[in-house]
Design an enzyme around this catalytic site. Structure first.
Site, PDB file in Angstrom:
ATOM      1  N   ASP A  92      17.962  25.703  -9.201  1.00 25.05           N
ATOM      2  CA  ASP A  92      20.238  26.434  -8.949  1.00 25.05           C
ATOM      3  C   ASP A  92      20.087  27.122  -7.774  1.00 25.05           C
ATOM      4  O   ASP A  92      19.242  27.576  -7.892  1.00 25.05           O
ATOM      5  CB  ASP A  92      20.595  26.669  -9.891  1.00 25.05           C
ATOM      6  CG  ASP A  92      22.047  27.147 -10.715  1.00 25.05           C
ATOM      7  OD1 ASP A  92      22.887  26.788  -9.007  1.00 25.05           O
ATOM      8  OD2 ASP A  92      22.334  27.127 -11.555  1.00 25.05           O
ATOM      9  N   ASP A 263      21.295  19.857 -17.798  1.00 22.47           N
ATOM     10  CA  ASP A 263      20.254  21.276 -18.799  1.00 22.47           C
ATOM     11  C   ASP A 263      21.283  22.337 -19.334  1.00 22.47           C
ATOM     12  O   ASP A 263      22.260  22.089 -18.961  1.00 22.47           O
ATOM     13  CB  ASP A 263      19.640  22.389 -17.375  1.00 22.47           C
ATOM     14  CG  ASP A 263      20.734  22.430 -16.595  1.00 22.47           C
ATOM     15  OD1 ASP A 263      21.071  24.528 -16.361  1.00 22.47           O
ATOM     16  OD2 ASP A 263      21.547  21.813 -15.316  1.00 22.47           O
ATOM     17  N   CYS A 301      11.767  16.190 -38.400  1.00 25.24           N
ATOM     18  CA  CYS A 301      11.748  16.554 -37.104  1.00 25.24           C
ATOM     19  C   CYS A 301      10.386  17.079 -37.429  1.00 25.24           C
ATOM     20  O   CYS A 301       9.459  16.935 -38.280  1.00 25.24           O
ATOM     21  CB  CYS A 301      11.117  17.789 -36.373  1.00 25.24           C
ATOM     22  SG  CYS A 301      11.162  18.848 -35.075  1.00 25.24           S
ATOM     23  N   CYS A 303       7.485  18.464 -34.848  1.00 22.94           N
ATOM     24  CA  CYS A 303       7.336  19.199 -34.225  1.00 22.94           C
ATOM     25  C   CYS A 303       5.977  20.004 -34.957  1.00 22.94           C
ATOM     26  O   CYS A 303       5.669  20.256 -36.365  1.00 22.94           O
ATOM     27  CB  CYS A 303       8.013  19.825 -33.256  1.00 22.94           C
ATOM     28  SG  CYS A 303       9.015  21.325 -34.583  1.00 22.94           S
ATOM     29  N   CYS A 306       7.666  22.763 -38.026  1.00 19.80           N
ATOM     30  CA  CYS A 306       8.140  21.955 -38.810  1.00 19.80           C
ATOM     31  C   CYS A 306       7.339  21.192 -39.797  1.00 19.80           C
ATOM     32  O   CYS A 306       7.378  20.713 -41.345  1.00 19.80           O
ATOM     33  CB  CYS A 306       9.053  20.955 -38.202  1.00 19.80           C
ATOM     34  SG  CYS A 306      10.862  21.179 -37.810  1.00 19.80           S
ATOM     35  N   HIS A 332      10.941  24.737 -31.502  1.00 16.94           N
ATOM     36  CA  HIS A 332      11.359  23.869 -32.494  1.00 16.94           C
ATOM     37  C   HIS A 332      12.756  23.027 -31.450  1.00 16.94           C
ATOM     38  O   HIS A 332      12.974  22.239 -31.044  1.00 16.94           O
ATOM     39  CB  HIS A 332      11.931  24.161 -33.811  1.00 16.94           C
ATOM     40  CG  HIS A 332      13.110  23.128 -33.908  1.00 16.94           C
ATOM     41  ND1 HIS A 332      12.577  22.015 -34.921  1.00 16.94           N
ATOM     42  CD2 HIS A 332      14.303  23.792 -34.673  1.00 16.94           C
ATOM     43  CE1 HIS A 332      13.056  21.239 -35.661  1.00 16.94           C
ATOM     44  NE2 HIS A 332      14.609  22.777 -34.886  1.00 16.94           N
TER      45      HIS A 332
END
Length: 377
Positions: A92, A263, A301, A303, A306, A332
């Site tokens: 940025d 983003d 989920c 991940c 989880c 997560h």
């Protein structure tokens, strides 16, 4: 600098998939980019970001200029080496951060302000922003623009558009093209000013274009209206970037209007404060009702948080203010948004975009249009 190819267009909406190639790899769009303002995505190691499938992250020119400073970054050979990240980086320009400062003076040559670190005076100019980003060595740099507050009047908004155009010209003149450079379209909430800005910015030799000045506190329907109007003014053969969005409803709306990149700091910020993003909506893991829960954060989920830990355990971590809880939810949440975007891309490829949108509506991931957008960028 970058090579962008549109690979699939939705037959009903403006949603599309694509591939964007930088010096540090190829990634598919639409893409969610985790924000690493200070050369770190808060709470996550770079190895974890790779594990999650992040192919591009953000760094911020303004903050990295203040600390560690260009001398340090230069001594490491650039931001990639400094933070040990070999995938793509977008930086940025610092425009949003500069204009969020209260004590500043906007001049034709740039913005004069006091450093929040030591109080010293700094003049951020288009040339300095380019110098910072070239030193950082990001794959994609952003032109220095003026982001105005939503309540400012039309007269100032017009002056700001003209200033942003002049600054864009200065950025292009100074930049050495060692990295891709994106221009930013401004114009507040005035369509004729958006059209003027888009006409002037897209006439310049930028590698991609961003829509700036949205998600700064305006109602959702205003964001959608201005975005739909503005994206139609941008070239189809170059990537389109909407800065500072990271909720499922905003992502769906942006992609439906042809946005390729977005983003937000939201996943890690929410994670640090105990909120999890799930396929059933947001969950507050600080709530006592989770104390005895043996269930994962989100059954949908996969991940590793989880797969391995219960809501009861994470509630305990937050009740004791343990750092691990904040790290787990940050991990997560980043996984959720990357997975959400993966599923969104697949839906576009298979011409199921509207079906996916309807699914998100049923799961209450898409709210009604009465909410107000607050920037999380």
């Amino acid at each position: 600098m970058v090579k962008f190819t549109v690979t699939k267009k939705d037959p009903v909406t403006s949603a599309r998939t694509g591939k964007l190639e930088t010096k540090h790899g190829v990634f598919e769009t639409p893409v969610f980019m985790p924000v690493g303002t200070n050369a770190t995505v808060k709470g996550l190691w770079q190895e974890q970001l790779k594990e999650l499938g992040a192919r591009i992250i953000l760094g911020n020119a303004f903050h990295l200029y203040l600390k560690p400073g260009l001398e340090v970054i230069r001594s490491f050979g650039g931001l990639h080496s400094f933070m040990n990240w070999n995938n793509s980086i977008l930086t940025d320009s610092g425009g949003f951060q500069v204009f969020s400062l209260k004590d500043k003076k906007v001049l034709d040559e740039g913005v004069l302000f006091k450093s929040p670190i030591d109080g010293s005076k700094i003049m951020m100019t288009p040339e300095l922003s380019m110098e910072i980003q070239m030193t950082l060595g990001s794959d994609i740099a952003m032109a220095f623009d003026e982001c105005v507050a939503p309540e400012l009047d039309r007269t100032y908004a017009q002056e700001s558009v003209e200033r942003t155009t002049r600054w864009a010209e200065k950025c292009l003149a100074y930049h050495d093209r060692s990295q891709a450079l994106f221009g930013i379209v401004q114009g507040a909430f005035y369509k004729d000013l958006r059209e003027k800005s888009a006409r002037e910015i897209t006439a310049m030799d930028f590698d991609g274009f961003a829509v700036g000045g949205l998600s700064v506190g305006e109602p959702f329907e205003v964001t959608r209206d201005i975005l739909e109007f503005t994206t139609k003014l941008l070239p189809e053969d170059k990537p389109r970037y909407l800065m500072g969005i990271g909720t499922p409803d905003m992502i769906i709306m942006a992609v439906e209007n042809g946005i390729d990149m977005f983003d937000c700091v939201l996943p890690t910020r929410m994670g640090r404060h105990g909120t999890a993003l799930t396929w059933s909506g947001k969950i507050n893991l600080k709530a006592a009702r989770h104390k005895f829960s043996k269930e994962p954060i989100d059954p949908e989920c996969n991940c590793k948080v989880c797969r391995s830990y219960s809501k009861g355990y994470i509630y305990h971590l937050f009740s004791r203010d343990e750092l691990l809880g904040k790290m787990m939810l940050s991990y997560h949440n980043v996984h959720f948004l990357l997975d959400f975007t993966d599923r969104l891309r697949n839906a576009i490829r298979e011409e199921r975009f509207l079906e996916f949108k309807e699914l998100c509506t049923r799961k209450q991931l898409i709210k009604n249009d009465t909410g107000v957008n607050v920037s999380e960028g």
